[in-house]
Design an enzyme around this catalytic site. Structure first.
Site, PDB file in Angstrom:
ATOM      1  N   HIS A  50     -29.661 -34.348   1.061  1.00  0.00           N
ATOM      2  CA  HIS A  50     -28.537 -35.193   1.478  1.00  0.00           C
ATOM      3  C   HIS A  50     -27.226 -34.573   1.038  1.00  0.00           C
ATOM      4  O   HIS A  50     -27.159 -33.873   0.035  1.00  0.00           O
ATOM      5  CB  HIS A  50     -28.668 -36.618   0.915  1.00  0.00           C
ATOM      6  CG  HIS A  50     -28.821 -36.678  -0.574  1.00  0.00           C
ATOM      7  ND1 HIS A  50     -30.033 -36.464  -1.199  1.00  0.00           N
ATOM      8  CD2 HIS A  50     -27.930 -36.907  -1.569  1.00  0.00           C
ATOM      9  CE1 HIS A  50     -29.870 -36.572  -2.501  1.00  0.00           C
ATOM     10  NE2 HIS A  50     -28.596 -36.833  -2.763  1.00  0.00           N
ATOM     11  N   HIS A  67     -23.269 -35.583   0.076  1.00  0.00           N
ATOM     12  CA  HIS A  67     -22.337 -36.650  -0.307  1.00  0.00           C
ATOM     13  C   HIS A  67     -20.966 -36.351   0.294  1.00  0.00           C
ATOM     14  O   HIS A  67     -20.487 -35.215   0.197  1.00  0.00           O
ATOM     15  CB  HIS A  67     -22.137 -36.692  -1.827  1.00  0.00           C
ATOM     16  CG  HIS A  67     -23.362 -36.952  -2.640  1.00  0.00           C
ATOM     17  ND1 HIS A  67     -23.574 -38.145  -3.289  1.00  0.00           N
ATOM     18  CD2 HIS A  67     -24.441 -36.174  -2.938  1.00  0.00           C
ATOM     19  CE1 HIS A  67     -24.716 -38.090  -3.967  1.00  0.00           C
ATOM     20  NE2 HIS A  67     -25.258 -36.900  -3.769  1.00  0.00           N
TER      21      HIS A  67
END
Ligand code: 5GP
Ligand code: ZN
Length: 133
Positions: A100, A102
């Site tokens: 992922h 951010h």
């Protein structure tokens, strides 16, 4: 839970999220314990653990979506800048083993901290409503 992974569960809709953007391959949603207002996570829906086991084609698509979502979040939230962060491994502070990125909005004069703060669910819901693409 598929792959025993909370982000796979979010991608599958088994766990609710404050969604900002979605297409066939990518999902973006607010971090429930944000570093700053509008802190958003962007994931490929397909499970991989981190940067190194993710195909370059997937990474190319995800980073293009990170750019698109960051531009939209920055514009709608009115921040002065933003960080893109991607952690790999315990030593780097990775707590969720589903790759992922951010997006962390920043404002001039605010402390440049990388620290989760307990999110207020009502505030997050209202914010997601406001900045959803
Ligand atoms: P990492 O440290 O692994 O790069 O970041 C994981 C992030 O995921 C943390 O900032 C954490 O607050 C966020 N997170 C963990 N569980 C959930 C969840 O169930 N929903 C959402 N929206 N964020 C989560
Ligand atoms: Zn996963």
């Amino acid at each position: 839970m598929k792959n025993n992974c909370v982000f796979c569960a979010i991608a599958a809709g088994e766990i609710p999220s404050f969604k900002i953007y979605e297409d066939d391959l990518v999902l973006a949603y607010l971090d429930i314990n944000p570093f700053s207002k509008g802190h958003t996570l962007v994931i490929p829906k397909a499970h991989t653990k981190g940067l190194l086991d993710t195909d370059n084609a997937v990474l190319a698509d995800v980073i293009a979506k990170v750019k698109k979502v960051a531009a939209h979040v920055a514009l709608t939230i009115g921040c002065d800048g933003f960080n893109i962060l991607q952690n790999n491994g315990d030593a780097a502070g990775q707590t969720v083993r589903h790759v992922h990125f951010h997006i962390i909005p920043r404002w001039n004069g605010d402390p440049l901290t990388f620290e989760n703060k307990k999110g207020d669910m009502d505030e997050l819901a209202a914010l997601a409503e406001k900045i959803r693409m």
